[in-house]
Design a protein around this motif. Sequence first.
Motif, mmCIF file in Angstrom:
data_model
loop_
_atom_site.group_PDB
_atom_site.id
_atom_site.type_symbol
_atom_site.label_atom_id
_atom_site.label_comp_id
_atom_site.label_asym_id
_atom_site.label_seq_id
_atom_site.Cartn_x
_atom_site.Cartn_y
_atom_site.Cartn_z
ATOM 1 N N SER A 45 0.790 -1.265 0.018
ATOM 2 C CA SER A 45 -0.056 -0.045 -0.018
ATOM 3 C C SER A 45 0.559 1.263 0.045
ATOM 4 O O SER A 45 0.319 2.412 0.080
ATOM 5 C CB SER A 45 -0.894 0.297 1.189
ATOM 6 N N ASN B 290 2.820 4.560 -0.955
ATOM 7 C CA ASN B 290 2.385 5.412 -2.320
ATOM 8 C C ASN B 290 3.539 6.285 -2.256
ATOM 9 O O ASN B 290 4.378 6.548 -1.553
ATOM 10 C CB ASN B 290 0.943 6.083 -2.228
ATOM 11 N N ALA B 291 3.374 7.133 -3.400
ATOM 12 C CA ALA B 291 4.471 8.276 -3.578
ATOM 13 C C ALA B 291 4.549 9.416 -2.385
ATOM 14 O O ALA B 291 5.396 9.928 -2.330
ATOM 15 C CB ALA B 291 4.290 8.939 -4.875
ATOM 16 N N THR B 292 3.321 9.743 -2.103
ATOM 17 C CA THR B 292 3.102 10.573 -1.108
ATOM 18 C C THR B 292 3.713 10.250 0.100
ATOM 19 O O THR B 292 4.614 10.948 0.786
ATOM 20 C CB THR B 292 1.729 11.093 -0.766
ATOM 21 N N GLU B 293 3.612 8.987 0.775
ATOM 22 C CA GLU B 293 4.147 8.541 1.812
ATOM 23 C C GLU B 293 5.839 8.489 1.765
ATOM 24 O O GLU B 293 6.445 8.680 2.855
ATOM 25 C CB GLU B 293 3.748 7.415 2.143
ATOM 26 N N HIS C 129 8.000 7.651 -8.118
ATOM 27 C CA HIS C 129 7.831 9.029 -8.068
ATOM 28 C C HIS C 129 8.525 9.709 -9.042
ATOM 29 O O HIS C 129 9.850 9.727 -9.239
ATOM 30 C CB HIS C 129 8.390 9.783 -6.584
ATOM 31 N N VAL D 21 6.079 1.583 -5.877
ATOM 32 C CA VAL D 21 5.906 3.082 -6.165
ATOM 33 C C VAL D 21 6.852 3.580 -7.109
ATOM 34 O O VAL D 21 8.103 3.345 -6.953
ATOM 35 C CB VAL D 21 5.697 3.593 -4.728
#
Length: 239
Positions: A88, A90-93, A118, A116
Amino acid sequence: MNRSGRTRESRGPRETRGQANLPVLAVALVLLTTVTAVSVALADGALVSADRDAADRRIANAVAARLTAADASVTTRANVLNETAVESLNATELRQSVPTARAASVRVRLAGQTLVEHGTPTDGVTVRRVVLVSNRTSETRTLDLSTATSVTLPRRTARVRLDVQTGTDTTVSTVRANDRVVLHDDTGLSDGGVMEVRASRYETTTLSFEASGERTGTVTVTYYPAETTKAVLAVTADA
């Protein structure tokens, strides 16, 4: 001697060869200048490339170190990834947990699968680490208090859930895990519903139940063993 009585001087072989070598010397100078310019350009390019590679490697190492740290959001312990959590990611995390990753395009792959990405890394540097991937499942065993008061879990687990259901004339007051008291209530644990206790993931756990009365009823034990497999974590950074 010419008609005026002067003797005409003839050019010697050295002077003739010297004049003949002038074009060759000019060509050599041009070639030397060109080679020097190309060498300087290549050296400058190599320095720029080396600096960029160093920056990429620094970012990739920082991301890999953060993702495998003991306190990372995707690990169960150092260098052991939680399969559910890592899937789970993701790029934000990723950007929040590793601020330096914001300055580059980053791709994280596990066992050949992209987790993931970015930005869009096209080149850069890839850092690889061998990790363990943990996947926990739930298993259940039921203990009949009329025939036994202890159960040994066949696989190691860090936590156990207990559902104590006793008859009206039976009271379970104490639960031990490997002789360590983990639950106790003189009035009876069955009134507390489903309870959870901690166990050691480093050793096999034996649960024992202290019961009084007619010893009727059951205890449902749910535990969560982990399956671990080796995998390669690959982090690519392209600043």
